[in-house]
Design a protein around this motif. Structure first.
Motif, PDB file in Angstrom:
ATOM      1  N   LEU A  37       0.682  -1.139   0.189  1.00 17.46           N
ATOM      2  CA  LEU A  37       0.203  -0.256   0.287  1.00 17.46           C
ATOM      3  C   LEU A  37       0.843   1.041  -0.165  1.00 17.46           C
ATOM      4  CD1 LEU A  37      -2.510   1.489  -0.094  1.00 17.46           C
ATOM      5  CD2 LEU A  37      -2.702   1.459   2.671  1.00 17.46           C
ATOM      6  N   ARG A  38       1.685   1.051   0.624  1.00 10.99           N
ATOM      7  CA  ARG A  38       3.284   2.534   0.707  1.00 10.99           C
ATOM      8  C   ARG A  38       3.047   2.749  -0.257  1.00 10.99           C
ATOM      9  NH1 ARG A  38       8.190   3.324   0.096  1.00 10.99           N
ATOM     10  NH2 ARG A  38       9.489   5.507   1.196  1.00 10.99           N
ATOM     11  N   ALA A  39       3.820   2.248  -1.186  1.00  8.45           N
ATOM     12  CA  ALA A  39       4.431   1.692  -2.937  1.00  8.45           C
ATOM     13  C   ALA A  39       3.059   2.122  -3.534  1.00  8.45           C
ATOM     14  CB  ALA A  39       4.680   0.823  -3.094  1.00  8.45           C
ATOM     15  N   ALA A  40       1.520   1.417  -3.787  1.00  3.75           N
ATOM     16  CA  ALA A  40       0.722   2.615  -3.768  1.00  3.75           C
ATOM     17  C   ALA A  40       0.310   4.333  -4.068  1.00  3.75           C
ATOM     18  CB  ALA A  40      -0.329   1.476  -4.076  1.00  3.75           C
ATOM     19  N   THR A  41       0.373   4.585  -2.686  1.00  6.52           N
ATOM     20  CA  THR A  41       0.258   5.840  -2.217  1.00  6.52           C
ATOM     21  C   THR A  41       1.122   6.629  -2.834  1.00  6.52           C
ATOM     22  OG1 THR A  41       1.393   5.125   0.105  1.00  6.52           O
ATOM     23  CG2 THR A  41      -1.370   5.215   0.001  1.00  6.52           C
ATOM     24  N   ILE A  42       2.097   6.426  -3.204  1.00  8.06           N
ATOM     25  CA  ILE A  42       3.703   7.502  -3.202  1.00  8.06           C
ATOM     26  C   ILE A  42       3.554   7.567  -4.869  1.00  8.06           C
ATOM     27  CG2 ILE A  42       5.644   7.220  -4.136  1.00  8.06           C
ATOM     28  CD1 ILE A  42       6.043   6.079  -1.437  1.00  8.06           C
ATOM     29  N   GLU A  43       3.063   6.319  -5.173  1.00  7.86           N
ATOM     30  CA  GLU A  43       2.970   6.964  -6.760  1.00  7.86           C
ATOM     31  C   GLU A  43       1.634   7.467  -7.103  1.00  7.86           C
ATOM     32  OE1 GLU A  43       4.493   2.493  -9.080  1.00  7.86           O
ATOM     33  OE2 GLU A  43       2.306   2.657  -8.912  1.00  7.86           O
ATOM     34  N   PRO A  51       2.564   0.089 -11.874  1.00 10.70           N
ATOM     35  CA  PRO A  51       2.491  -1.109 -11.206  1.00 10.70           C
ATOM     36  C   PRO A  51       1.928  -1.065  -9.843  1.00 10.70           C
ATOM     37  CG  PRO A  51       4.483  -0.217 -12.118  1.00 10.70           C
ATOM     38  CD  PRO A  51       3.775   0.909 -11.771  1.00 10.70           C
ATOM     39  N   ARG A  52       2.371  -0.356  -9.392  1.00  9.29           N
ATOM     40  CA  ARG A  52       1.673  -1.218  -7.548  1.00  9.29           C
ATOM     41  C   ARG A  52       0.864  -0.795  -7.099  1.00  9.29           C
ATOM     42  NH1 ARG A  52       6.571  -1.180  -4.816  1.00  9.29           N
ATOM     43  NH2 ARG A  52       8.286  -1.899  -5.800  1.00  9.29           N
ATOM     44  N   PHE A  53       0.115   0.901  -7.708  1.00 15.72           N
ATOM     45  CA  PHE A  53      -0.811   1.347  -7.652  1.00 15.72           C
ATOM     46  C   PHE A  53      -1.830   0.193  -8.220  1.00 15.72           C
ATOM     47  CE2 PHE A  53      -4.865   3.530  -9.082  1.00 15.72           C
ATOM     48  CZ  PHE A  53      -5.103   4.041  -8.004  1.00 15.72           C
ATOM     49  N   ALA A  54      -1.008  -0.492  -9.473  1.00 17.08           N
ATOM     50  CA  ALA A  54      -1.966  -1.523  -9.938  1.00 17.08           C
ATOM     51  C   ALA A  54      -1.765  -3.167  -9.256  1.00 17.08           C
ATOM     52  CB  ALA A  54      -2.086  -1.449 -11.686  1.00 17.08           C
ATOM     53  N   VAL A  55      -1.365  -3.117  -8.562  1.00 16.01           N
ATOM     54  CA  VAL A  55      -0.924  -4.511  -8.109  1.00 16.01           C
ATOM     55  C   VAL A  55      -1.974  -3.827  -6.717  1.00 16.01           C
ATOM     56  CG1 VAL A  55       0.416  -5.405  -6.192  1.00 16.01           C
ATOM     57  CG2 VAL A  55       0.687  -5.287  -8.981  1.00 16.01           C
ATOM     58  N   TRP A  56      -2.197  -2.987  -6.078  1.00 24.96           N
ATOM     59  CA  TRP A  56      -3.184  -3.049  -5.414  1.00 24.96           C
ATOM     60  C   TRP A  56      -4.626  -3.061  -5.034  1.00 24.96           C
ATOM     61  CZ3 TRP A  56      -6.650   0.231  -2.882  1.00 24.96           C
ATOM     62  CH2 TRP A  56      -7.311  -0.361  -1.701  1.00 24.96           C
ATOM     63  N   LEU A  57      -4.583  -2.308  -6.757  1.00 29.39           N
ATOM     64  CA  LEU A  57      -6.370  -2.364  -7.255  1.00 29.39           C
ATOM     65  C   LEU A  57      -6.607  -3.476  -7.121  1.00 29.39           C
ATOM     66  CD1 LEU A  57      -6.535   1.126  -9.879  1.00 29.39           C
ATOM     67  CD2 LEU A  57      -7.466   0.127  -7.423  1.00 29.39           C
ATOM     68  N   LEU A  58      -5.701  -4.660  -7.994  1.00 29.01           N
ATOM     69  CA  LEU A  58      -5.726  -5.607  -8.572  1.00 29.01           C
ATOM     70  C   LEU A  58      -6.144  -7.068  -7.150  1.00 29.01           C
ATOM     71  CD1 LEU A  58      -3.306  -6.600 -11.605  1.00 29.01           C
ATOM     72  CD2 LEU A  58      -5.676  -6.206 -11.487  1.00 29.01           C
ATOM     73  N   THR A 340       1.905  12.392   4.467  1.00 35.17           N
ATOM     74  CA  THR A 340       2.931  12.634   4.575  1.00 35.17           C
ATOM     75  C   THR A 340       4.095  12.862   2.697  1.00 35.17           C
ATOM     76  OG1 THR A 340       2.210  11.606   5.954  1.00 35.17           O
ATOM     77  CG2 THR A 340       4.322  11.009   5.337  1.00 35.17           C
ATOM     78  N   VAL A 341       3.753  12.485   2.567  1.00 38.52           N
ATOM     79  CA  VAL A 341       4.809  11.622   1.456  1.00 38.52           C
ATOM     80  C   VAL A 341       4.837  13.163  -0.137  1.00 38.52           C
ATOM     81  CG1 VAL A 341       5.075  11.368  -1.681  1.00 38.52           C
ATOM     82  CG2 VAL A 341       3.746   9.320   0.387  1.00 38.52           C
ATOM     83  N   LEU A 342       4.013  14.588   0.124  1.00 39.52           N
ATOM     84  CA  LEU A 342       3.565  15.784  -0.652  1.00 39.52           C
ATOM     85  C   LEU A 342       4.661  16.134   0.951  1.00 39.52           C
ATOM     86  CD1 LEU A 342       0.223  15.683  -1.446  1.00 39.52           C
ATOM     87  CD2 LEU A 342       2.635  15.824  -3.425  1.00 39.52           C
ATOM     88  N   ILE A 343       4.310  16.456   1.642  1.00 36.25           N
ATOM     89  CA  ILE A 343       5.564  17.018   2.648  1.00 36.25           C
ATOM     90  C   ILE A 343       7.209  17.361   2.499  1.00 36.25           C
ATOM     91  CG2 ILE A 343       5.937  17.436   4.968  1.00 36.25           C
ATOM     92  CD1 ILE A 343       2.777  16.992   5.384  1.00 36.25           C
TER      93      ILE A 343
END
Length: 356
Positions: A37-43, A51-58, A340-343
């Motif tokens: 989930l962390r990698a998905a939120t960063i993307e 791809p990390r966002f796609a993996v989380w959605l799948l 947090t990522v944006l900050i």
């Protein structure tokens, strides 16, 4: 047949075996798909869903579709599940979810990801996960429990229909399955756009499948057991704490689904890493880096217990049955992580720097 097996071996060993099976599937699938989930939120925060966002959605879409499909097929009933039947805390879901989201960015992984990475030789993840587990136990029954109880009591919601989002929407399990199918379809579209390999795509879907399998197996046990049992599925903060406390305080581990899940995930991930040649010892880069990980672990440990579960326990397992507080907690995790990522992206490079 299950009733015969339970009578012969006992409820506890069967539940423990179910936990091991589901854990092996989840660990292997999460390691190969790089579910995180962390990698998905960063993307998502960087407006480049990949791809990390796609993996989380799948994974999430498969869990929702399969759990709702199992309910429609009569293989599962979720009305008595703790996430719906018990009194819930919306304040806990909001505050705890946000803290968890912040923590997983700092610690470079949520509770499930840390356990999966620990099995691949990542000592950073192992130490961080142990700190997370100790803090979670302190938040549940120790010195941090009064603070957790106070925050949880700020805004509560009664159990039953009030915590069932499908009841609110009036669409029933068919609507839930349709939503899961739509999320899954969106994940497939992103997979095609980014060229994610077929094996990773299947593995991501199997992460959700493991969550559904856990629900179906534990519910089946509630139907044949003479003892009062509750259905549940994949979660990590509470089960990790139970496993650790069992190892520390008991001569033998309690035989439950949750306790079987943790070694199952570890073994599934380790075997996958060994077979694919990705097992490698890794440590901390230095003191400041270690401090960042430990701060993240503390925030996740307390946040998960306050929110009612981790990114998988509340976010996917609870989300798949449309528990109100689970969806609120998941949304808060996303918000906390993205902010947090944006900050951090605007801060000078240093020990808090994000590594995707």
């Amino acid at each position: 047949m299950l009733e015969t097996i339970a009578e012969r071996f006992g409820d506890a060993p069967v539940l423990f075996a179910f936990g091991l099976i589901v854990g092996l599937l989840f660990g292997a699938a999460a390691q190969h798909s790089q579910f995180c989930l962390r990698a998905a939120t960063i993307e998502f925060a960087e407006a480049r869903p990949g791809p990390r966002f796609a993996v989380w959605l799948l994974a999430f879409g498969a869990a929702v579709l399969l759990v709702q499909g199992a309910t429609l097929a009569g293989l599962l009933e979720t009305g008595d599940a703790r996430q719906i039947a018990a009194t819930g805390s919306l304040s806990g879901a909001v505050i705890g979810g946000a803290l968890f989201g912040i923590g997983m960015i700092l610690a470079r992984g949520c509770a499930s990801r840390l356990l999966v990475l620990s099995a691949t030789g990542n000592l950073r993840a192992l130490i961080t996960g142990l700190v997370l587990t100790v803090v979670a136990q302190a938040s549940l029954r120790g010195g941090l429990s009064p603070l957790r109880e106070t925050l949880s009591g700020l805004w509560t919601v009664p159990g039953g229909d009030a915590r069932d989002l499908l009841n609110w929407a009036g669409g029933g399990h068919g609507a839930g399955a349709l939503l899961g199918l739509c999320i899954l379809a969106l994940g497939f579209l992103l997979v095609r756009r980014h060229g994610l390999g077929t094996s990773r795509m299947i593995a991501a879907s199997l992460v959700g499948g493991a969550v559904a399998l856990g629900w179906v197996l534990t519910w089946a046990m509630t139907q044949v057991s003479f003892e009062p049992l509750q259905a549940g599925s994949v979660s990590f903060t509470g089960p990790s704490a139970d496993t650790l406390m069992g190892l520390v305080n008991e001569r033998t581990l309690p035989m439950t689904f949750s306790v079987g899940l943790v070694p199952g995930v570890f073994c599934g991930s380790a075997l996958t890493a060994l077979l694919t040649g990705t097992w490698q010892l890794q440590g901390f880069e230095g003191g400041p880096s270690m401090l960042r990980y430990l701060i993240g672990a503390v925030l996740m440990g307390f946040g998960a217990m306050l929110a009612g579960g981790c990114a998988v326990g509340a976010g996917v397992t609870g989300g798949a049955i449309f528990a109100l507080t689970a969806w609120v907690a998941l949304a808060s995790m996303w918000v906390g992580a993205v902010v947090t990522v944006l900050i951090l992206r605007r801060m000078p490079a240093g020990p808090l720097a994000i590594i995707s």
